[in-house]
Motif scaffolding. Structure first.
Motif, mmCIF file in Angstrom:
data_model
loop_
_atom_site.group_PDB
_atom_site.id
_atom_site.type_symbol
_atom_site.label_atom_id
_atom_site.label_comp_id
_atom_site.label_asym_id
_atom_site.label_seq_id
_atom_site.Cartn_x
_atom_site.Cartn_y
_atom_site.Cartn_z
ATOM 1 N N LEU A 98 0.832 -1.200 0.000
ATOM 2 C CA LEU A 98 0.000 0.000 0.000
ATOM 3 C C LEU A 98 0.871 1.256 0.000
ATOM 4 N N CYS A 116 -2.597 1.137 6.636
ATOM 5 C CA CYS A 116 -4.015 1.108 6.987
ATOM 6 C C CYS A 116 -4.249 2.053 8.168
ATOM 7 N N THR A 126 0.595 -2.720 6.030
ATOM 8 C CA THR A 126 1.063 -2.073 4.799
ATOM 9 C C THR A 126 0.806 -2.910 3.542
ATOM 10 N N GLY A 156 -2.362 -4.817 1.137
ATOM 11 C CA GLY A 156 -3.803 -4.858 0.932
ATOM 12 C C GLY A 156 -4.157 -5.373 -0.435
ATOM 13 N N ARG A 161 -6.128 -4.289 -3.966
ATOM 14 C CA ARG A 161 -6.682 -3.187 -4.749
ATOM 15 C C ARG A 161 -8.077 -3.611 -5.209
ATOM 16 N N ALA A 220 -8.539 0.421 -1.597
ATOM 17 C CA ALA A 220 -7.887 -0.808 -1.164
ATOM 18 C C ALA A 220 -8.519 -1.343 0.112
ATOM 19 N N CYS A 259 -7.519 -3.529 3.485
ATOM 20 C CA CYS A 259 -6.403 -3.998 4.296
ATOM 21 C C CYS A 259 -6.473 -5.515 4.420
ATOM 22 N N ASP A 274 -6.291 4.579 -0.955
ATOM 23 C CA ASP A 274 -4.838 4.383 -0.859
ATOM 24 C C ASP A 274 -4.191 5.287 -1.899
#
Length: 151
Positions: free
Chosen positions: A6, A10, A16, A18, A20, A41, A43, A52
């Motif tokens: 990401l 989050c 960090t 996720g 899309r 995005a 998480c 994001d």
């Protein structure tokens, strides 16, 4: 499900990575500081879904201060005809669903134009929430004597 790194962590759990879900493409005027696209995005840790974007909070502060209709100093606000007809429609919806003394929170309130409209029409338990320090400062000065809480 393909996980991706990401652009930002989050906001709920700090993860960090996720998934899309969708890419949003925007047509922006020249000189606008925002990127022309961002991802929606989810998480991979907690499932929270969010925008994001590589844009920083400072970039958004610049945008909301100078490039949109929600800031007191924005050029677009000065050329905007009026949001009052939309405000009247929203007030009708609120009055049909909430008691007259209901507390109302406007998330992403900008400098508080909708809150001002609600206040002018008898709503008294109002609070505005916005990530822009300039917008909150404007809202606080507008209601220094009370009437609307700003966060």
């Amino acid at each position: 499900m393909k996980t991706i790194p990401l652009h930002r962590a989050c906001p709920v759990c700090g993860n960090t990575r996720g998934e899309r879900l969708r890419t949003i493409h925007m047509c922006l005027p020249e000189g606008n500081p925002l990127p022309p696209q961002y991802d929606v995005a989810a998480c991979m840790e907690c499932g929270f879904t969010f925008a994001d974007t590589p844009a920083t909070q400072e970039t958004y502060n610049e945008y909301y201060t100078h490039h949109n209709m929600y800031s007191e100093s924005a050029a677009l606000k000065k050329t905007d005809v009026s949001s009052r007809p939309a405000f009247a429609h929203m007030l009708d919806l609120i009055r049909g669903k909430l008691p007259p003394d209901a507390a109302i929170l406007d998330v992403g309130c900008g400098s508080g134009d909708f809150l001002s409209y609600l206040y002018e029409h008898g709503c008294r338990r109002l609070c505005g929430l916005d990530p822009s320090p300039a917008s909150i400062a404007c809202l606080e000065s507008r209601y220094a004597g009370g009437g609307v809480k700003a966060r």
